[in-house]
Design an enzyme around this catalytic site. Structure first.
Site, PDB file in Angstrom:
ATOM      1  N   SER A 222      32.562  29.774  39.696  1.00  0.00           N
ATOM      2  CA  SER A 222      33.688  30.205  39.125  1.00  0.00           C
ATOM      3  C   SER A 222      33.825  31.758  39.007  1.00  0.00           C
ATOM      4  O   SER A 222      32.758  32.190  38.232  1.00  0.00           O
ATOM      5  CB  SER A 222      34.030  29.338  37.864  1.00  0.00           C
ATOM      6  OG  SER A 222      33.156  29.814  36.740  1.00  0.00           O
ATOM      7  N   ASP A 223      34.838  32.371  38.719  1.00  0.00           N
ATOM      8  CA  ASP A 223      35.044  33.381  38.087  1.00  0.00           C
ATOM      9  C   ASP A 223      35.104  33.198  36.740  1.00  0.00           C
ATOM     10  O   ASP A 223      35.359  32.074  36.236  1.00  0.00           O
ATOM     11  CB  ASP A 223      36.315  34.294  38.625  1.00  0.00           C
ATOM     12  CG  ASP A 223      36.315  35.732  38.198  1.00  0.00           C
ATOM     13  OD1 ASP A 223      35.539  36.224  37.425  1.00  0.00           O
ATOM     14  OD2 ASP A 223      37.302  36.455  38.895  1.00  0.00           O
ATOM     15  N   TRP A 224      34.874  34.110  35.713  1.00  0.00           N
ATOM     16  CA  TRP A 224      34.592  33.890  34.245  1.00  0.00           C
ATOM     17  C   TRP A 224      36.010  33.629  33.796  1.00  0.00           C
ATOM     18  O   TRP A 224      36.929  34.252  33.555  1.00  0.00           O
ATOM     19  CB  TRP A 224      33.994  35.248  33.689  1.00  0.00           C
ATOM     20  CG  TRP A 224      32.574  35.353  33.927  1.00  0.00           C
ATOM     21  CD1 TRP A 224      31.692  35.442  32.746  1.00  0.00           C
ATOM     22  CD2 TRP A 224      31.603  35.131  34.781  1.00  0.00           C
ATOM     23  NE1 TRP A 224      30.318  35.703  33.247  1.00  0.00           N
ATOM     24  CE2 TRP A 224      30.266  35.226  34.519  1.00  0.00           C
ATOM     25  CE3 TRP A 224      31.856  34.882  36.260  1.00  0.00           C
ATOM     26  CZ2 TRP A 224      29.279  35.159  35.257  1.00  0.00           C
ATOM     27  CZ3 TRP A 224      30.861  34.827  36.988  1.00  0.00           C
ATOM     28  CH2 TRP A 224      29.575  34.886  36.595  1.00  0.00           C
TER      29      TRP A 224
END
Length: 742
Positions: A254-256
């Site tokens: 996931s992106d943050w």
């Protein structure tokens, strides 16, 4: 006294999962069989800002990730974005990916990846969060400087060597942002509406090349939504396309803060969750990481019988494969930082990426026989550009500024004088990295321009260094630009300088196209991107003619914003009615963005609609001249399984050694579906001494003739007439030849 019992042979044998002589899949299954439910759950989410746990009981190390695509990010605290205060986390900053793509040189991309991978290994990183391959849809996208341009073929060709070079060091590439993250405005709350043909022809090819040809060990999901689902856990993008169609065996990260739902994260392909509560404490519990979507909420669903463990085991298998490539790979090198080879790579990539846009009357290179005083004007000549811009912000061992590079190269032969010219961003701090610069200047715009003009009149040659910077609303993550124009009254300043001295070189430091109302007033223009630690030395080398410019634009420069397809036909930054109603404010109130321009992105739009750009895709001049021969083909008729080779001679007709990029475009002369006038399908960079001629051959197959048929959900090459066009930009075609597909 301790008593020791003799171990059995079985006890002494090395566990299969730690035996690197065994096949990886066998090791994966062995390790998986030994893990508890708690260990599996722990492995699929973060334990700190940038790390996730391994399995300590089994000797499987934790994973350490790092930004970014242009250099290894400085260390931050365990639970916070604040700097950790280390004194040994400074590195070499490499040119931004727009500059790398502008080299049109696959070998430069390999060198880039190897160099960056060595620095990541030295810093004990396992996953590097890059490269970025999102397509340049609008010149306002604040993050375009991190990507590789508007063309899916060029981006695909340039990203694969980068990945292979990086991963040769045992550091995983994490290609981002999958997918359709083509702007920063509304990036967390936009639902992209796009047809399948455009998705497959324009926005997916670089990701497909990255995972199928580059074998990228991980890939990062994007923030935006597609088909009403967040891209980070998206059934169509991740399960149907990435993992099923493309057969991807790597890890989806996931992106943050991009994860939004436990059930979707379980079933829609997300493997490793990062950044959901970015301060590590927002849940109000002892360890907020245990409350991530793929942590305790997932475990409780398993224990209650609401979900099974098949999806969990698949996620862990992927992470174990990644571990055997990285943390459990005993053969990966130790790495190095700031070596002579790294410095040379940064400078060489910068030199090859600089694009000579315009050079009337041979204004460049600077003739030192006639130049005894050089005026350098503009804030970007003295402003550090390695700090800021978002997640790619770096803490460098050094950054050679343009003014310093010019002084170093020309100072022995000419007097160098400087004038500020304009004040943009005097700040020198981003996310705790402090440049130490104090660029504050309280003078008025008139005072600054008057001084610059006076200095310019007194000089034999003027180098203006301006453009954008990495402040908010320029080239920066989190916010798009507000207009195509140069900020800080630079247009007025440049016109004033052009009147003051005809020997003028305008140097643009940007990651995006800008408008140039003064383009006919100035003799020479250099597009220099963000070039990292060696920025000043690379620029000075080009100005002096020590290196001959050979960069080519990886995206089109429109005359005005309305000439860009996304602004002429599509929705940007979102649906106007929904924007007026206040949508896009949070994750429960998303805004739609329609890509109405479809496949007509960049030069595909300009060329098909006969809209003349300011500077074309693929454009770039040299200090020497080249002559193209007539293109030849090894056959004029091909069948579906054939390949066809096009050959053209290129001669250096000038008196300097130089490099030219031979670009092959294909035109479908009659198609059942609308197609662009031409599309890039091959290129080769050729280096030639004065008077030297070389033959360049480019071979293509049926894929170069194909379009994506959404009804068949497949690539189709229709029989008929095609044309191969050879040129050195999308608008400068030198020769063409017809052929047919039977």
């Amino acid at each position: 006294m301790f008593a020791f019992s003799a171990m059995s042979n079985a006890q002494q044998a090395k566990p299969i999962y730690l035996d690197d002589s065994k096949p990886i899949e066998q090791r994966v299954e062995d390790a998986l069989s030994k893990m508890t439910l708690d260990e599996k759950i722990a492995m699929i989410h973060a334990q700190s800002k940038f790390s996730s746990p391994g399995v300590p009981r089994l000797g499987i190390p934790e994973f350490w990730t790092t930004d970014g695509p242009h250099g290894v990010r400085p260390e931050v605290k365990w639970d916070e974005w604040d700097q950790a205060g280390w004194t040994n986390d400074s590195i070499i900053a490499y040119p931004a990916l727009t500059a790398l793509s502008a080299t049109w040189n696959r070998n430069m991309s390999k060198i880039y990846g190897v160099s960056l991978g060595e620095e990541a290994r030295y810093r004990r990183k396992d996953i590097l969060l890059g490269p970025g391959v999102n397509i340049y849809r609008t010149p306002l996208n604040g993050r375009n400087f991190e990507y590789m341009g508007e063309d899916p073929f060029l981006t695909s060709q340039m990203v694969v060597p980068y990945i292979k070079g990086l991963q040769s060091n045992g550091v995983a590439a994490c290609v981002k942002h999958y997918a359709l993250n083509n702007q920063e405005t509304y990036r967390h709350t936009s639902n992209v509406i796009i047809d399948d043909r455009t998705l497959y022809e324009i926005y997916l090819p670089p990701f497909k090349a990255a995972v199928q040809e580059g074998d990228s060990w991980s890939i990062m999901g994007a923030y935006d939504l597609y088909k009403g689902q967040y891209a980070t856990h998206n059934q169509y993008l991740i399960n149907d396309i990435l993992k099923k169609e493309w057969g991807y065996k790597g890890v989806v990260i996931s992106d943050w803060g991009a994860t939004a739902d436990t059930k979707q994260a379980i079933f829609n392909g997300l493997d490793l969750e990062f950044g959901t509560w970015t301060d590590g404490l927002a849940a109000g519990t002892k360890n907020a990481y245990d409350n991530y979507y793929l942590a305790n909420p997932y475990k409780e669903m398993i224990l209650s019988g609401k979900v099974g463990t098949a999806e969990l085991d698949d996620k862990v298998r992927r992470l174990l494969r990644l571990a055997f490539h990285t943390t459990l790979n005993k053969n990966r090198p130790l790495g190095s930082v700031a070596s002579a080879e790294h410095i040379e790579a940064a400078r060489k990539i910068g030199e090859e990426g600089i694009v000579l846009l315009q050079n009337q009357n041979g204004t460049l290179p600077i003739n030192l026989n006639k130049t005894k005083k050089i005026a350098v004007i503009g804030e970007n000549a003295v402003k550090m550009m390695t700090v800021g811009g978002g997640s790619s912000s770096l803490k460098v061992k050094y950054e050679t500024l343009p003014l310093d590079g010019i002084k170093k190269r020309f100072g022995k032969d000419a007097e160098i004088v400087f004038a500020r010219g304009y004040v943009g961003d005097p700040g020198g701090e981003y996310n705790g990295v402090i440049t130490g610069q104090n660029l504050k200047d309280n003078r008025s715009e008139k005072e600054l321009i008057d001084e610059a003009v006076k200095v310019a009149k007194s000089a034999d040659f003027v180098v203006f260094v301006g453009g954008l910077n990495k402040s908010e609303f320029q080239d920066s993550e989190g916010a798009d630009r507000k207009s195509l124009s140069l900020p800080y009254n630079q247009d007025v300043l440049i016109s004033s300088l052009a009147k003051a001295n005809k020997n003028l070189a305008v140097v643009l430091v940007t990651g995006n196209a800008v408008s140039m109302p003064w383009v006919k007033e100035v003799p020479s223009i250099l597009q220099t991107w963000y070039l990292g630690s060696e920025a000043g030395n690379a620029l000075a080398s080009i100005l002096a003619g020590d290196a001959n410019p050979s960069g080519k634009l990886p995206f089109s420069f429109p005359v005005k914003l309305e000439d860009n397809a996304a602004h002429a036909m599509g929705e940007y930054p979102g649906n106007k009615e929904e924007m007026a109603a206040g949508k896009g404010t949070d994750k429960n109130n998303v805004i739609n963005i329609k890509y109405n321009e479809g496949i007509f992105v960049g030069y595909r739009w300009h060329d098909t609609k006969n809209i003349k750009p300011l500077f074309s895709f693929g454009h770039g001049l040299s200090y020497t001249t080249f002559e193209f021969g007539k293109v030849k083909a090894d056959k004029t008729k091909i069948s579906r399984n054939d390949k066809i080779t096009f050959t053209v001679s290129v001669k250096n007709t000038g008196n300097r050694e130089g490099a030219e990029v031979v670009q092959l475009y294909i035109s479908d002369l009659k198609s059942s579906l609308p197609r662009p006038t031409k599309e890039l399908k091959g290129f080769e960079k050729v280096y030639l001494k004065p008077g030297e001629t070389k033959e360049v051959s480019i071979t293509v197959d049926q894929s170069a003739l194909s379009f994506f048929d959404p009804e068949k959900h497949d690539w189709v090459a229709e029989p008929g007439e095609f044309e191969a066009l050879i040129g050195n930009s999308s608008s400068d075609i030198k020769s063409k030849i017809r052929f047919s597909l039977q």
